[in-house]
Write an enzyme that holds these catalytic residues in place. Structure first.
Site, PDB file in Angstrom:
ATOM      1  N   LEU A  62       0.779  -1.240  -0.144  1.00  0.00           N
ATOM      2  CA  LEU A  62      -0.221  -0.291   0.208  1.00  0.00           C
ATOM      3  C   LEU A  62       0.553   0.937   0.296  1.00  0.00           C
ATOM      4  O   LEU A  62       0.516   2.267   0.019  1.00  0.00           O
ATOM      5  CB  LEU A  62      -1.201   0.351   1.717  1.00  0.00           C
ATOM      6  CG  LEU A  62      -1.497  -1.365   1.605  1.00  0.00           C
ATOM      7  CD1 LEU A  62      -3.214  -1.459   2.714  1.00  0.00           C
ATOM      8  CD2 LEU A  62      -2.368  -1.910   0.077  1.00  0.00           C
ATOM      9  N   SER A  64      -4.519   2.197  -8.182  1.00  0.00           N
ATOM     10  CA  SER A  64      -5.156   3.109  -8.903  1.00  0.00           C
ATOM     11  C   SER A  64      -5.909   3.686  -9.571  1.00  0.00           C
ATOM     12  O   SER A  64      -5.321   3.416 -10.298  1.00  0.00           O
ATOM     13  CB  SER A  64      -4.518   4.995  -8.430  1.00  0.00           C
ATOM     14  OG  SER A  64      -4.702   5.723  -8.437  1.00  0.00           O
ATOM     15  N   GLU A 105      -6.493   6.511 -10.690  1.00  0.00           N
ATOM     16  CA  GLU A 105      -5.861   7.899 -11.340  1.00  0.00           C
ATOM     17  C   GLU A 105      -4.007   7.411 -12.720  1.00  0.00           C
ATOM     18  O   GLU A 105      -4.673   8.751 -13.256  1.00  0.00           O
ATOM     19  CB  GLU A 105      -4.724   8.520 -10.630  1.00  0.00           C
ATOM     20  CG  GLU A 105      -5.228   9.146  -9.402  1.00  0.00           C
ATOM     21  CD  GLU A 105      -5.786  10.876 -10.040  1.00  0.00           C
ATOM     22  OE1 GLU A 105      -5.176  11.127 -11.407  1.00  0.00           O
ATOM     23  OE2 GLU A 105      -6.883  11.626  -9.314  1.00  0.00           O
ATOM     24  N   TYR A 127       2.052  10.834 -10.373  1.00  0.00           N
ATOM     25  CA  TYR A 127       1.792   9.575  -9.615  1.00  0.00           C
ATOM     26  C   TYR A 127       1.164   8.767 -10.411  1.00  0.00           C
ATOM     27  O   TYR A 127       0.801   7.529 -10.441  1.00  0.00           O
ATOM     28  CB  TYR A 127       0.693  10.456  -8.575  1.00  0.00           C
ATOM     29  CG  TYR A 127      -0.343   9.695  -7.526  1.00  0.00           C
ATOM     30  CD1 TYR A 127       0.511   9.179  -6.885  1.00  0.00           C
ATOM     31  CD2 TYR A 127      -1.173   8.638  -8.223  1.00  0.00           C
ATOM     32  CE1 TYR A 127       0.159   7.552  -5.991  1.00  0.00           C
ATOM     33  CE2 TYR A 127      -2.211   7.740  -7.623  1.00  0.00           C
ATOM     34  CZ  TYR A 127      -1.230   7.443  -5.978  1.00  0.00           C
ATOM     35  OH  TYR A 127      -2.292   6.532  -5.331  1.00  0.00           O
TER      36      TYR A 127
END
Length: 345
Positions: free
Chosen positions: A86, A131, A133, A154
């Site tokens: 994580l 993610s 994203e 990211y």
């Protein structure tokens, strides 16, 4: 014999809920934390007992994702049944300011962890925290076959980590899964993230401690779920018969503007009186909308979200009000500074 789990990012929002969940399942939990001059373990203090006490089931170890040798040493000693990865530089807006550090931790840190598992010959199951994203500018709704179009360092680093997990699964037969989680929040969310900044501001404005909250683009749309439900989804992925990749999401999108309305309305305030725009919080490249389709997780894992965004907002506002009224911790009681980042992440 109890299963043994190794969790990176155990001091974060997801890590703390996951540790609780695994301990409730009877696991022995090992977490990795970075050595620092200050403690950042407030989210797991209620779980931790002296490791020298008989029956202790959670243990913390110093280490860093950029230190492959240390990762290998820990894994060799602990020999976990399951690894939940994580940890990352997890703030999207910050990744524009620190792209190299983001890549080193979020992308290469994943590679070093998987390579350590491979070289040691461990048969553990591996969860990669991917993610939404990564989807960036992809069409809605986004699912496991939607193309990636990351719009931040990211998102790019997470896409690298995603394909690395896929490669180790396909090339070396590792049981590696990607959990593509859409935004998930809770009262344990970091104060620099937009949801928690809003709910904390509501509590402080209601109490007369602050007059304004400073935000960037409030028209972006996100799919916001409840973090404890999402960590259960992580666990379910590693209990499956075969490794695969799964989206976890509520399937509903709300703008930051709508989140503001829900939060301020909950205490009878008009958000437009208190919110101020600050262009420092606008990303160089924005992701306008992220809304997930978790049909695969529902059908294959039996996972489904129960807490929807309106209920989540009320839960978080009430928690911040209660913390403030109880005197809170020093990290709750700090004033909300305009310089804190507030991009949705």
């Amino acid at each position: 014999m109890a299963k043994r789990a190794f969790v990176t990012g155990i001091t974060g929002q997801d890590g703390s809920y996951l540790a609780e969940f695994l301990l409730g399942k009877g696991y022995e939990v090992h977490g990795i934390i970075r050595r620092a001059s200050t403690f950042n373990t407030h989210r797991i203090e209620h779980l931790y007992v002296d490791p020298h006490v008989s029956g202790a089931r959670m243990f913390l170890h110093y280490g860093d994702l950029v230190d492959g040798a240390r990762l290998a040493s820990l894994l060799s000693t602990i020999r976990p049944d399951e690894v939940y990865h994580l940890a990352a530089q997890s703030h999207v807006r910050v990744s524009f300011d620190e792209p190299e550090y983001t890549a080193e931790t979020t992308a290469l840190g994943t590679l070093k962890l998987l390579e350590a598992i491979r070289r040691l010959g461990l048969s553990c199951r591996f969860y990669q925290a991917s993610s939404s994203e990564m989807f960036g500018a992809s069409r809605l709704p986004q699912n496991e076959i939607s193309p990636f179009h990351p719009r931040s360092p990211y998102g790019s680093a997470k896409a690298f980590a995603y394909w690395t997990a896929c490669n180790y699964r396909e090339a070396y037969g590792q049981f590696a899964v990607n959990g593509i989680l859409f935004n998930h929040e809770s009262p344990r969310r970091g104060e620099t993230f937009v949801t928690r900044k809003i709910t904390r501001a509501v509590a402080r404005i209601r109490a007369g401690l602050d007059e304004h909250v400073y935000l960037g683009n409030i028209d972006v749309i996100r799919d916001w779920g409840y973090a404890p439900e999402y960590v259960e989804g992580m666990w379910r992925m590693l209990q499956a018969d075969a490794p695969d990749d799964y989206v976890l999401a509520t399937g509903s999108g709300y703008s930051v503007r709508e989140f503001l309305t829900l939060a301020f309305d909950h205490v009878g305030l008009d958000w437009e009186r208190y919110v101020r725009f600050d262009d420092r919080y606008v990303r160089p490249a924005e992701v306008d909308a992220l809304v997930g389709d978790a049909a695969k997780a529902r059908s294959h894992l039996g996972w489904h979200p129960r807490v929807q965004t309106p209920e989540l907002v009320k839960l978080m506002v009430d928690a911040d009000i209660s913390a403030l009224e109880a005197g809170g911790r020093h990290w709750i009681d700090r004033p909300a500074l305009p310089g804190w980042s507030t991009a949705p992440s």
